[in-house]
Design an enzyme around this catalytic site. Structure first.
Site, PDB file in Angstrom:
ATOM      1  N   ARG A 149       0.844  -1.196   0.000  1.00 40.94           N
ATOM      2  CA  ARG A 149       0.000   0.000   0.000  1.00 40.94           C
ATOM      3  C   ARG A 149       0.872   1.236   0.000  1.00 40.94           C
ATOM      4  O   ARG A 149       1.805   1.372   0.779  1.00 40.94           O
ATOM      5  CB  ARG A 149      -0.901  -0.001   1.240  1.00 40.94           C
ATOM      6  CG  ARG A 149      -1.564   1.349   1.550  1.00 40.94           C
ATOM      7  CD  ARG A 149      -2.989   1.401   1.122  1.00 40.94           C
ATOM      8  NE  ARG A 149      -3.567   2.721   1.273  1.00 40.94           N
ATOM      9  CZ  ARG A 149      -4.560   3.022   2.088  1.00 40.94           C
ATOM     10  NH1 ARG A 149      -5.092   2.091   2.847  1.00 40.94           N
ATOM     11  NH2 ARG A 149      -5.049   4.232   2.131  1.00 40.94           N
ATOM     12  N   ASP A 186      -6.664  -2.110   1.573  1.00 40.20           N
ATOM     13  CA  ASP A 186      -7.170  -1.096   2.487  1.00 40.20           C
ATOM     14  C   ASP A 186      -7.865  -1.835   3.628  1.00 40.20           C
ATOM     15  O   ASP A 186      -8.755  -2.652   3.384  1.00 40.20           O
ATOM     16  CB  ASP A 186      -8.163  -0.178   1.763  1.00 40.20           C
ATOM     17  CG  ASP A 186      -8.624   0.988   2.612  1.00 40.20           C
ATOM     18  OD1 ASP A 186      -7.857   1.441   3.481  1.00 40.20           O
ATOM     19  OD2 ASP A 186      -9.755   1.462   2.394  1.00 40.20           O
ATOM     20  N   ARG A 246      -5.564   1.369  -4.239  1.00 41.19           N
ATOM     21  CA  ARG A 246      -4.903   0.631  -3.169  1.00 41.19           C
ATOM     22  C   ARG A 246      -4.756  -0.843  -3.481  1.00 41.19           C
ATOM     23  O   ARG A 246      -5.694  -1.472  -3.963  1.00 41.19           O
ATOM     24  CB  ARG A 246      -5.725   0.746  -1.882  1.00 41.19           C
ATOM     25  CG  ARG A 246      -5.768   2.163  -1.411  1.00 41.19           C
ATOM     26  CD  ARG A 246      -6.975   2.447  -0.630  1.00 41.19           C
ATOM     27  NE  ARG A 246      -7.007   3.903  -0.478  1.00 41.19           N
ATOM     28  CZ  ARG A 246      -7.913   4.529   0.187  1.00 41.19           C
ATOM     29  NH1 ARG A 246      -8.876   3.888   0.762  1.00 41.19           N
ATOM     30  NH2 ARG A 246      -7.861   5.832   0.281  1.00 41.19           N
ATOM     31  N   ASP A 298      -9.744  -1.072   7.269  1.00 41.33           N
ATOM     32  CA  ASP A 298     -10.284  -0.038   8.146  1.00 41.33           C
ATOM     33  C   ASP A 298     -10.900  -0.671   9.380  1.00 41.33           C
ATOM     34  O   ASP A 298     -11.710  -1.606   9.274  1.00 41.33           O
ATOM     35  CB  ASP A 298     -11.370   0.769   7.425  1.00 41.33           C
ATOM     36  CG  ASP A 298     -10.813   1.654   6.327  1.00 41.33           C
ATOM     37  OD1 ASP A 298      -9.681   2.145   6.468  1.00 41.33           O
ATOM     38  OD2 ASP A 298     -11.524   1.874   5.325  1.00 41.33           O
TER      39      ASP A 298
END
Length: 174
Positions: free
Chosen positions: A96, A108, A105, A110
């Site tokens: 990344r 990713d 990306r 989160d």
């Protein structure tokens, strides 16, 4: 749940349930997401409990190829900031780069929810600050934890284009 030959261990007593948003729009997206789930399962004190189906959606506020997205439910003894640091290390290991906001990306990750905690620090905001604006987060999260996503929240994102890419067995598919 077996993850490409792995066997999931039982959650450690005292572990916190957390939900992780996974996405990729560069390279071998499905393979990157499979590897990310395996890497999550390998984190200290962490067990992957379930993963959602895999969804395809156009980038939001950015260009580039379509994303593949999913959500993983984990149980972890890592604290929220430790977990965030581990997620960022996994992203970096997957190549990344962050040349600009919302850049395409390779991976990713989160931290969407961490137990029932509300966290607001310079490094971390939980619940994730934009999760209720994004169908690619809410649909897979609602698949795993419908109690976490209200019908009103789903209505807000109902105009966003998102498609089921592969059902919940995507981790086991070759």
């Amino acid at each position: 749940m077996p993850l490409d030959g792995m066997t999931a261990s039982a959650p450690t007593p005292g572990a916190t349930h957390a939900w992780i948003g996974l996405g990729a729009n560069l390279g071998e997206r499905t393979a990157a997401l499979r590897q990310a789930v395996q890497a999550l399962a390998a984190l200290p004190g962490t067990c992957v409990l379930r993963t959602s189906s895999l969804y395809r959606s156009a980038p939001v506020d950015a260009g580039g190829p379509d994303y593949l997205n999913a959500v993983a439910e984990i149980a972890t003894t890592l604290g929220p900031h430790e977990l965030l640091a581990a997620l960022q290390a996994l992203e970096q290991a997957a190549g990344r780069e962050r040349p600009y906001r919302n850049a395409p990306r390779t991976l990713d990750l989160d931290l969407l929810l961490y137990g029932g905690q509300r966290i607001a620090t310079a490094q971390l905001t939980v619940p994730h600050p934009r999760m209720f604006e994004r169908a690619f987060v809410l649909l897979p999260l609602a698949e795993l934890a419908p109690e976490q996503v209200s019908p009103a929240a789903l209505q807000v994102v109902s105009g966003q284009t998102i498609a089921l890419h592969h059902g919940p067995a995507w981790l086991d598919a070759a």
